[in-house]
Design a protein around this motif. Structure first.
Motif, mmCIF file in Angstrom:
data_model
loop_
_atom_site.group_PDB
_atom_site.id
_atom_site.type_symbol
_atom_site.label_atom_id
_atom_site.label_comp_id
_atom_site.label_asym_id
_atom_site.label_seq_id
_atom_site.Cartn_x
_atom_site.Cartn_y
_atom_site.Cartn_z
ATOM 1 N N PRO A 123 -3.057 10.503 40.207
ATOM 2 C CA PRO A 123 -4.225 9.898 40.863
ATOM 3 C C PRO A 123 -5.531 10.569 40.426
ATOM 4 N N TYR A 124 -6.606 9.782 40.417
ATOM 5 C CA TYR A 124 -7.901 10.280 39.964
ATOM 6 C C TYR A 124 -8.970 9.978 41.005
ATOM 7 N N TRP A 125 -10.043 10.753 40.951
ATOM 8 C CA TRP A 125 -11.211 10.446 41.776
ATOM 9 C C TRP A 125 -11.799 9.128 41.281
ATOM 10 N N ASN A 175 -8.979 15.777 44.091
ATOM 11 C CA ASN A 175 -9.306 14.663 44.977
ATOM 12 C C ASN A 175 -8.658 13.440 44.324
ATOM 13 N N PRO A 176 -7.628 12.826 44.915
ATOM 14 C CA PRO A 176 -7.323 12.772 46.346
ATOM 15 C C PRO A 176 -6.130 13.585 46.819
ATOM 16 N N THR A 177 -5.384 14.270 45.929
ATOM 17 C CA THR A 177 -4.083 14.802 46.340
ATOM 18 C C THR A 177 -4.138 16.205 46.928
ATOM 19 N N GLY A 178 -5.183 16.973 46.612
ATOM 20 C CA GLY A 178 -5.248 18.362 47.054
ATOM 21 C C GLY A 178 -4.356 19.290 46.271
ATOM 22 N N MET A 179 -3.738 18.775 45.185
ATOM 23 C CA MET A 179 -2.818 19.601 44.412
ATOM 24 C C MET A 179 -3.565 20.517 43.432
#
Length: 395
Positions: A123-125, A175-179
């Motif tokens: 996932p991407y911002w 952002n968005p995963t916090g990883m």
């Protein structure tokens, strides 16, 4: 009406801003909406920063500054990068912009020609692909799946490279995963970029918001070669709750920074003068408020995570940083009779009065993003509403 430019017509509107606007509209109608869409801390900017900005105006610092920003602010950024990241830069290797988003936009305008490719992990911002497209570039997506903790591997990166690849964009914490990427993972990805002479764009805006003893590593700090290959992007928005002040910066190659500065001189002229003085105070002053916010976010995360994952059909990896949860809601959508997660998220807003961001805006259709940058009371109410909504709709 005159025909709009193709570049504008090709843009995908920001899903985060769209949901936030809809939530505000319902609130204005008297609806008790709980918004979990915002990407900004719910704390006010620390008082000493506000005071420094106010003082600067009273002292007459209300005129233009150099396009790349105040030398004093550059010095504080250099000190910060040495202290926090073990990275040394010179003044002409730093540019200050009107927020990290503007810095990224200017960077892509400076480095991309028509058809150049930028590798972007999913996932991407939401703004990454659009900024690349606005610069004439082509986003190339690599899927960081949930079983990989939403991170991509060196093998995936290698496979995505073509003779048109210009840059690789990494955001850690994400952002968005916090990883968060580990030092070893960054080293492996960095080596692929070095082997193929690909510029690394490292967005480190959430660097200070790290939990459970995890550690943020800047990919530029791993070796002198990677430092030369990397443009580090950061700012004061998230760490110091200064989102509206619009101060971000980039550190890296002097030729790229000079080109960005020339572009900025014809667009914004300079970052807002008063905000720059506030940023000087943020970086040079006491850091206790930064830690207070980080601890508050970690406490909220630890409380709300178990409540969220108790909802039927919701699974979620626990984030290591930032202030977002990115749960898989595909099963919850199915259980409640919705064809997809976008429809499920829309129903949450309309019926449960909880605003979340559909994962489709981040390239991950089966997910939703929830921000825990709001009070614990509101978070608990929101999760209770989602839980009740799912159970009442289960088919």
């Amino acid at each position: 009406m005159k025909k709009l430019a193709n570049r504008v017509q090709a843009l995908t509107p920001s899903s985060t801003l769209a949901i936030t606007a809809k939530a505000k509209e319902l609130k204005a109608q008297g609806q008790d909406v709980i918004g979990l869409g915002a990407g900004e801390p719910d704390f006010n900017t620390p008082q000493h920063i506000i005071d420094a900005a106010f003082k600067s105006m009273n002292e007459g610092h209300t005129k233009y500054t150099p396009s790349a920003g105040l030398p004093k602010l550059k010095e504080e950024i250099i000190n910060k990068l040495i202290k926090d990241n073990s990275l040394e830069y010179k003044l002409n290797e730093i540019i200050i912009g009107s927020g990290a988003k503007h810095v990224l936009y200017t960077l892509f305008q400076a480095i991309l020609d028509e058809g150049d490719e930028v590798i972007i992990p999913i996932p991407y911002w939401v703004s990454y692909p659009e900024q690349v497209k606005l610069a004439g570039g082509t986003p190339v997506y690599v899927n960081g799946t949930e079983d990989q903790s939403f991170k991509i591997t060196k093998e995936q990166l290698k496979e995505a490279i073509t003779d048109k690849t210009k840059a690789f964009l990494i955001n850690s914490p994400s952002n968005p995963t916090g990883m968060l990427y580990s030092e070893e993972e960054l080293r492996e990805l960095g080596q692929v970029c070095l082997d193929n002479d690909i510029l690394i764009v490292s967005d480190e805006i959430y660097e200070k918001l790290i939990y459970d003893g995890a550690e943020h590593i800047s990919i530029a700090s791993i070796s002198p070669e990677l430092k030369e290959q990397t443009i580090v992007v950061n700012g004061v928005s998230k760490s110091y709750s200064m989102t509206g002040w619009r101060i971000g910066y980039a550190a890296g190659n002097t030729e790229i920074v000079k080109a960005m500065t020339n572009l900025a001189s014809h667009s914004t002229s300079n970052p807002t003068t008063t905000a720059q003085y506030g940023a000087i105070a943020a970086l040079s002053g006491p850091q206790d408020k930064v830690e207070e916010m980080r601890v508050a976010f970690e406490d909220r995360l630890n409380i709300i995570y178990n409540k969220l994952t108790a909802i039927p059909g919701i699974t979620c990896l626990k984030p290591q940083g930032a202030f977002y949860l990115f749960p898989n809601a595909k099963k919850a959508a199915e259980l409640t009779g919705y064809d997809n997660v976008d429809a499920f998220a829309g129903a949450l807003l309309e019926e449960a009065l909880v605003a979340v961001i559909p994962g489709s805006g981040f390239g991950a259709d089966d997910y939703i993003r929830l921000s825990y940058a709001t009070s614990l009371d509101q978070l608990e109410k929101a999760v209770e509403r989602i839980h009740s909504f799912v159970e009442s709709k289960m088919v």
